[in-house]
Write a protein that holds these residues in place. Structure first.
Motif, PDB file in Angstrom:
ATOM      1  N   ARG A 152       0.856  -1.186   0.000  1.00  0.00           N
ATOM      2  CA  ARG A 152       0.000   0.000   0.000  1.00  0.00           C
ATOM      3  C   ARG A 152       0.890   1.234   0.000  1.00  0.00           C
ATOM      4  O   ARG A 152       1.829   1.336   0.787  1.00  0.00           O
ATOM      5  N   ALA A 153       0.566   2.148  -0.883  1.00  0.00           N
ATOM      6  CA  ALA A 153       1.247   3.445  -0.927  1.00  0.00           C
ATOM      7  C   ALA A 153       0.170   4.513  -0.849  1.00  0.00           C
ATOM      8  O   ALA A 153      -0.678   4.623  -1.734  1.00  0.00           O
ATOM      9  N   ASP A 154       0.180   5.280   0.214  1.00  0.00           N
ATOM     10  CA  ASP A 154      -0.823   6.300   0.452  1.00  0.00           C
ATOM     11  C   ASP A 154      -0.167   7.671   0.354  1.00  0.00           C
ATOM     12  O   ASP A 154       0.678   8.020   1.186  1.00  0.00           O
ATOM     13  N   LYS A 155      -0.529   8.414  -0.686  1.00  0.00           N
ATOM     14  CA  LYS A 155       0.012   9.751  -0.937  1.00  0.00           C
ATOM     15  C   LYS A 155       1.538   9.726  -1.019  1.00  0.00           C
ATOM     16  O   LYS A 155       2.223  10.513  -0.380  1.00  0.00           O
ATOM     17  N   VAL A 156       2.053   8.806  -1.839  1.00  0.00           N
ATOM     18  CA  VAL A 156       3.501   8.628  -2.001  1.00  0.00           C
ATOM     19  C   VAL A 156       3.948   8.914  -3.433  1.00  0.00           C
ATOM     20  O   VAL A 156       4.954   9.589  -3.648  1.00  0.00           O
ATOM     21  N   PHE A 157       3.232   8.399  -4.401  1.00  0.00           N
ATOM     22  CA  PHE A 157       3.726   8.404  -5.779  1.00  0.00           C
ATOM     23  C   PHE A 157       3.928   9.802  -6.351  1.00  0.00           C
ATOM     24  O   PHE A 157       4.743   9.986  -7.243  1.00  0.00           O
ATOM     25  N   HIS A 158       3.239  10.821  -5.845  1.00  0.00           N
ATOM     26  CA  HIS A 158       3.416  12.172  -6.382  1.00  0.00           C
ATOM     27  C   HIS A 158       4.771  12.779  -5.992  1.00  0.00           C
ATOM     28  O   HIS A 158       5.207  13.732  -6.620  1.00  0.00           O
ATOM     29  N   VAL A 159       5.432  12.226  -4.991  1.00  0.00           N
ATOM     30  CA  VAL A 159       6.752  12.746  -4.620  1.00  0.00           C
ATOM     31  C   VAL A 159       7.895  11.960  -5.253  1.00  0.00           C
ATOM     32  O   VAL A 159       9.049  12.367  -5.163  1.00  0.00           O
ATOM     33  N   LEU A 160       7.590  10.858  -5.891  1.00  0.00           N
ATOM     34  CA  LEU A 160       8.640  10.016  -6.489  1.00  0.00           C
ATOM     35  C   LEU A 160       9.104  10.576  -7.825  1.00  0.00           C
ATOM     36  O   LEU A 160       8.305  11.069  -8.605  1.00  0.00           O
ATOM     37  N   ARG A 161      10.391  10.454  -8.059  1.00  0.00           N
ATOM     38  CA  ARG A 161      10.940  10.855  -9.366  1.00  0.00           C
ATOM     39  C   ARG A 161      10.621   9.809 -10.435  1.00  0.00           C
ATOM     40  O   ARG A 161      10.464  10.141 -11.595  1.00  0.00           O
ATOM     41  N   GLU A 162      10.543   8.541 -10.014  1.00  0.00           N
ATOM     42  CA  GLU A 162      10.310   7.448 -10.956  1.00  0.00           C
ATOM     43  C   GLU A 162       9.171   6.547 -10.462  1.00  0.00           C
ATOM     44  O   GLU A 162       9.419   5.428 -10.017  1.00  0.00           O
ATOM     45  N   PRO A 163       7.938   7.000 -10.571  1.00  0.00           N
ATOM     46  CA  PRO A 163       6.835   6.166 -10.087  1.00  0.00           C
ATOM     47  C   PRO A 163       6.710   4.842 -10.849  1.00  0.00           C
ATOM     48  O   PRO A 163       6.291   3.835 -10.263  1.00  0.00           O
ATOM     49  N   ALA A 164       7.083   4.801 -12.099  1.00  0.00           N
ATOM     50  CA  ALA A 164       7.021   3.537 -12.848  1.00  0.00           C
ATOM     51  C   ALA A 164       7.985   2.519 -12.245  1.00  0.00           C
ATOM     52  O   ALA A 164       7.668   1.325 -12.153  1.00  0.00           O
ATOM     53  N   ARG A 165       9.139   2.986 -11.834  1.00  0.00           N
ATOM     54  CA  ARG A 165      10.110   2.089 -11.197  1.00  0.00           C
ATOM     55  C   ARG A 165       9.560   1.568  -9.871  1.00  0.00           C
ATOM     56  O   ARG A 165       9.758   0.405  -9.524  1.00  0.00           O
ATOM     57  N   ALA A 166       8.857   2.416  -9.126  1.00  0.00           N
ATOM     58  CA  ALA A 166       8.258   1.984  -7.863  1.00  0.00           C
ATOM     59  C   ALA A 166       7.177   0.933  -8.103  1.00  0.00           C
ATOM     60  O   ALA A 166       7.073  -0.040  -7.342  1.00  0.00           O
ATOM     61  N   ALA A 167       6.377   1.108  -9.144  1.00  0.00           N
ATOM     62  CA  ALA A 167       5.343   0.115  -9.458  1.00  0.00           C
ATOM     63  C   ALA A 167       5.978  -1.218  -9.843  1.00  0.00           C
ATOM     64  O   ALA A 167       5.510  -2.287  -9.419  1.00  0.00           O
ATOM     65  N   THR A 168       7.042  -1.171 -10.619  1.00  0.00           N
ATOM     66  CA  THR A 168       7.754  -2.389 -11.010  1.00  0.00           C
ATOM     67  C   THR A 168       8.360  -3.071  -9.782  1.00  0.00           C
ATOM     68  O   THR A 168       8.322  -4.297  -9.652  1.00  0.00           O
ATOM     69  N   GLU A 169       8.893  -2.267  -8.877  1.00  0.00           N
ATOM     70  CA  GLU A 169       9.472  -2.810  -7.647  1.00  0.00           C
ATOM     71  C   GLU A 169       8.390  -3.437  -6.770  1.00  0.00           C
ATOM     72  O   GLU A 169       8.599  -4.492  -6.175  1.00  0.00           O
ATOM     73  N   ALA A 170       7.233  -2.825  -6.710  1.00  0.00           N
ATOM     74  CA  ALA A 170       6.119  -3.396  -5.950  1.00  0.00           C
ATOM     75  C   ALA A 170       5.737  -4.756  -6.532  1.00  0.00           C
ATOM     76  O   ALA A 170       5.494  -5.711  -5.792  1.00  0.00           O
ATOM     77  N   ARG A 171       5.691  -4.837  -7.847  1.00  0.00           N
ATOM     78  CA  ARG A 171       5.350  -6.105  -8.508  1.00  0.00           C
ATOM     79  C   ARG A 171       6.384  -7.175  -8.182  1.00  0.00           C
ATOM     80  O   ARG A 171       6.057  -8.336  -7.956  1.00  0.00           O
ATOM     81  N   ARG A 172       7.652  -6.783  -8.122  1.00  0.00           N
ATOM     82  CA  ARG A 172       8.727  -7.724  -7.822  1.00  0.00           C
ATOM     83  C   ARG A 172       8.544  -8.357  -6.442  1.00  0.00           C
ATOM     84  O   ARG A 172       8.723  -9.561  -6.271  1.00  0.00           O
ATOM     85  N   VAL A 173       8.178  -7.565  -5.438  1.00  0.00           N
ATOM     86  CA  VAL A 173       8.124  -8.084  -4.069  1.00  0.00           C
ATOM     87  C   VAL A 173       6.794  -8.755  -3.733  1.00  0.00           C
ATOM     88  O   VAL A 173       6.702  -9.454  -2.721  1.00  0.00           O
ATOM     89  N   LEU A 174       5.774  -8.567  -4.564  1.00  0.00           N
ATOM     90  CA  LEU A 174       4.481  -9.190  -4.290  1.00  0.00           C
ATOM     91  C   LEU A 174       4.435 -10.632  -4.787  1.00  0.00           C
ATOM     92  O   LEU A 174       4.884 -10.942  -5.895  1.00  0.00           O
ATOM     93  N   ARG A 175       3.854 -11.492  -3.971  1.00  0.00           N
ATOM     94  CA  ARG A 175       3.630 -12.885  -4.360  1.00  0.00           C
ATOM     95  C   ARG A 175       2.558 -12.936  -5.442  1.00  0.00           C
ATOM     96  O   ARG A 175       1.720 -12.032  -5.523  1.00  0.00           O
ATOM     97  N   PRO A 176       2.534 -13.974  -6.240  1.00  0.00           N
ATOM     98  CA  PRO A 176       1.417 -14.124  -7.181  1.00  0.00           C
ATOM     99  C   PRO A 176       0.099 -14.106  -6.400  1.00  0.00           C
ATOM    100  O   PRO A 176      -0.039 -14.764  -5.371  1.00  0.00           O
ATOM    101  N   GLY A 177      -0.825 -13.296  -6.859  1.00  0.00           N
ATOM    102  CA  GLY A 177      -2.089 -13.132  -6.164  1.00  0.00           C
ATOM    103  C   GLY A 177      -2.070 -12.026  -5.116  1.00  0.00           C
ATOM    104  O   GLY A 177      -3.115 -11.679  -4.568  1.00  0.00           O
ATOM    105  N   GLY A 178      -0.887 -11.485  -4.839  1.00  0.00           N
ATOM    106  CA  GLY A 178      -0.777 -10.386  -3.875  1.00  0.00           C
ATOM    107  C   GLY A 178      -1.475  -9.136  -4.403  1.00  0.00           C
ATOM    108  O   GLY A 178      -1.645  -8.961  -5.609  1.00  0.00           O
TER     109      GLY A 178
END
Length: 178
Positions: free
Chosen positions: A33-59
């Motif tokens: 969960r990211a609450d009011k975070v992505f607007h401060v990130l320089r690379e939100p696409a990288r953060a989304a990819t990183e989130a996908r990496r750490v989530l289990r299938p079905g997460g």
């Protein structure tokens, strides 16, 4: 924030990390969960990819945040108001991240992407502090001069005193499955 969280939940584990480089193994988390975070990130696409990496299938992932460029403020001078809102938004790394959540999640490899928009409406003068920050940011950035910023804030204070104050902030909530 970490100290407060540890005090509130002493048995839980908390770590400090950047959203673009999470300290977790691949497929190790059930939720993100990211609450009011992505607007401060320089690379939100990288953060989304990183989130996908750490989530289990079905997460599940949930993103929540405002669209800083779409804040609505009742004013007699809509052109000046737009200038002030946009000048404040332009100070953020990704001020329109909320409206980009769907694309970010799809590009990040997520499925079952849903997006909802909710608008918080404020009529209480307590929100004047937000408008002061907006006007000061616009003035500091050169979008408006001191006199115009002061006039605009004076109008907003008059509106608040007369019970005619209104600020609406659109929030986006997106969720998806890894």
């Amino acid at each position: 924030m970490l100290a407060a969280a540890r005090e509130r939940w002493p048995r839980a584990e908390f770590r400090q990390a950047g959203a673009e480089d999470l300290p977790f193994p691949d497929e190790s988390l059930h939720g993100y969960r990211a609450d009011k975070v992505f607007h401060v990130l320089r690379e939100p696409a990288r953060a989304a990819t990183e989130a996908r990496r750490v989530l289990r299938p079905g997460g599940r992932i949930v993103l929540r945040g405002q669209d800083w460029d779409a804040i609505m403020i009742d004013s007699a001078d809509p052109v000046l108001t737009r200038t002030i809102v946009q000048a404040r938004a332009d100070l953020l790394n990704t001020p329109r991240a909320g409206r980009q959540y769907r694309g970010l999640l799809l590009a990040g490899g997520f499925a079952d992407v849903t997006v909802e928009a909710h608008t918080n409406v404020f009529t209480d003068s307590a929100m004047l502090s937000l408008l002061v920050r907006h006007a000061e940011s616009a003035r500091a950035g050169g979008a408006v001069d001191r006199d115009r910023a002061d006039e605009w804030l004076a109008e907003q204070r008059r509106r608040a005193e007369a019970g005619r104050f209104l600020v609406a902030v659109p929030f986006f909530v997106a969720s998806a499955t890894a």
